[in-house]
Design a protein around this motif. Structure first.
Motif, PDB file in Angstrom:
ATOM      1  N   UNK A   1      45.885  30.977 -20.352  1.00 29.41           N
ATOM      2  CA  UNK A   1      46.417  29.787 -21.025  1.00 29.41           C
ATOM      3  C   UNK A   1      45.759  28.478 -20.570  1.00 29.41           C
ATOM      4  N   UNK A   2      45.334  28.421 -19.316  1.00 28.10           N
ATOM      5  CA  UNK A   2      44.736  27.188 -18.797  1.00 28.10           C
ATOM      6  C   UNK A   2      43.231  27.295 -18.620  1.00 28.10           C
ATOM      7  N   UNK A   3      42.704  28.520 -18.774  1.00 33.63           N
ATOM      8  CA  UNK A   3      41.276  28.766 -18.576  1.00 33.63           C
ATOM      9  C   UNK A   3      40.830  28.324 -17.187  1.00 33.63           C
ATOM     10  N   UNK A   4      41.694  28.569 -16.197  1.00 31.50           N
ATOM     11  CA  UNK A   4      41.399  28.228 -14.817  1.00 31.50           C
ATOM     12  C   UNK A   4      41.690  29.433 -13.935  1.00 31.50           C
ATOM     13  N   UNK A   5      41.015  29.489 -12.775  1.00 31.01           N
ATOM     14  CA  UNK A   5      41.285  30.560 -11.837  1.00 31.01           C
ATOM     15  C   UNK A   5      40.023  31.042 -11.152  1.00 31.01           C
ATOM     16  N   UNK A   6      40.181  32.110 -10.386  1.00 32.44           N
ATOM     17  CA  UNK A   6      39.058  32.689  -9.664  1.00 32.44           C
ATOM     18  C   UNK A   6      37.961  33.109 -10.649  1.00 32.44           C
ATOM     19  N   UNK A   7      36.707  32.718 -10.386  1.00 36.12           N
ATOM     20  CA  UNK A   7      35.623  33.027 -11.326  1.00 36.12           C
ATOM     21  C   UNK A   7      35.448  34.525 -11.592  1.00 36.12           C
ATOM     22  N   UNK A   8      35.590  35.345 -10.530  1.00 35.91           N
ATOM     23  CA  UNK A   8      35.427  36.794 -10.702  1.00 35.91           C
ATOM     24  C   UNK A   8      36.537  37.340 -11.590  1.00 35.91           C
ATOM     25  N   UNK A   9      37.792  36.955 -11.292  1.00 36.44           N
ATOM     26  CA  UNK A   9      38.924  37.415 -12.110  1.00 36.44           C
ATOM     27  C   UNK A   9      38.804  36.893 -13.539  1.00 36.44           C
ATOM     28  N   UNK A  10      38.352  35.650 -13.681  1.00 36.53           N
ATOM     29  CA  UNK A  10      38.166  35.053 -15.000  1.00 36.53           C
ATOM     30  C   UNK A  10      37.176  35.868 -15.826  1.00 36.53           C
TER      31      UNK A  10
END
Length: 352
Positions: free
Chosen positions: A57-66
């Motif tokens: 929903x926010x397009x944010x987070x850990x790059x690997x998990x993303x």
């Protein structure tokens, strides 16, 4: 007084039906949401629900998990939902056309015909042209679906027993599968090393480009089917009644076949042939809703197919991880008992 009582009873029954419809739809939506989260969180890399929400929903987070969610897991989930709904709708249309609950894309050989043409297209288009885009695969699958459907319809003109017609469809399926296996066995192109896995059914390796194409094609077909709810309802009451309601039955039947073939083609082009979904899901939905009204059954069938395929894909990925099962193996395990139960019920009803 009697008329007032009857009207009260009719209104009470209407409210009970509406309540039942609402409960069934709410349950399926909840299942869809829960399965989405579980599918995203299941794998070698565990991702918390909070992290999943931030990424989606926010397009944010850990790059690997993303990258795992947006490049691998989420497109696969969306594709499973889209194609599951498409296959269920195709089954519903075929059951309406043949007026038989056991008719479906897999049983009638339509999926196998699409599979055969896609396999041929993949092998020769890559070998000679180096190209195998989504549009080309869908066109090939659609052509194969129409080829198998046309043969089944020719049989239907000569064979009036639905049980014998289904046997004919199974024979068509075996012939197409044999040709596909023969072609795959002698294929040498390194670009089609995964063709054998695809031919058994799988949602793995899906890209967003495939999802967008499937979404457009299935969305248009699903909308067309929903808009046809009224004439489908009339056809369910018999051809004579449908004609009296102004339905051109001959043209309408052609449209039903074309839509069911295109829906089946989309599924086969992107995921390979998937068994029993088109038969089992429409029947389960009708039993759950306790109605055959197309205006209610059509959206519920699509939603039910999405839930069913997402659940089966989850089992396919996790039951024997890291080994992944073919999706048709899992759908057969859960769908075949439903078909057997329907056959037993029909035979039992015939003896009474």
């Amino acid at each position: 007084m009697e008329r007032a009582e009857r009207e009260k009873q009719i209104e009470a029954n209407r409210r009970l039906r509406q309540l039942r419809y609402t409960i069934v739809f709410v349950i399926m939506v909840i299942l869809l949401a829960v399965l989405t989260v579980i599918n995203i969180n299941t794998g070698s890399v565990k991702i918390t629900v909070g992290e999943i929400a931030r990424i989606l929903f926010l397009r944010q987070g850990d790059p690997v998990a993303y990258d795992i969610i947006w490049s691998i897991r989420f497109p696969r989930i969306v594709m499973a939902a889209i194609l599951g709904g498409a296959l269920s709708l195709a089954g519903f249309l075929l059951q309406t056309y043949f007026n038989n609950p056991i008719a479906g894309p897999f049983i009638l050989g339509i999926s196998s015909g699409a599979k055969m043409c896609v396999a041929l297209c993949l092998i020769y288009s890559i070998r000679y042209f180096g190209y195998s885009g989504s549009a080309l695969l869908v066109i090939a699958a659609f052509g194969g679906s129409l080829l198998s459907t046309g043969f089944v319809l020719l049989l239907a003109r000569r064979i009036h027993s639905m049980s014998i017609l289904l046997v004919g469809g199974v024979m068509v399926s075996y012939i197409c599968s044999a040709i596909t296996d023969f072609v795959v066995t002698f294929a040498e192109d390194s670009n089609i090393v995964n063709l054998r896995n695809w031919s058994l059914g799988s949602f793995s390796g899906v890209k967003w480009g495939n999802v967008y194409v499937a979404l457009v094609l299935v969305g248009i077909c699903a909308l067309a089917v929903f808009l046809m709810a009224k004439p489908i309802s009339a056809l369910q009451l018999g051809e004579n009644y449908a004609q009296s309601m102004g339905v051109n039955v001959r043209v309408f039947r052609v449209v039903l076949i074309l839509l069911s073939s295109l829906l089946s083609a989309c599924v086969t082009a992107f995921a390979g042939p998937i068994s029993f979904v088109g038969i089992a899901v429409p029947q389960l939905v009708k039993r759950g809703l306790n109605t055959a009204k197309p205006i209610v059954v059509i959206p519920a069938t699509f939603l039910g197919g999405a839930v069913f395929c997402m659940f089966c894909d989850l089992i396919a990925r996790t039951a024997f991880a890291p080994t992944e099962l073919n999706i048709s193996t899992v759908t057969a395990v859960f769908g075949a008992p439903v078909v057997i139960a329907m056959i037993l019920k029909r035979n039992g009803g015939g003896r009474k």
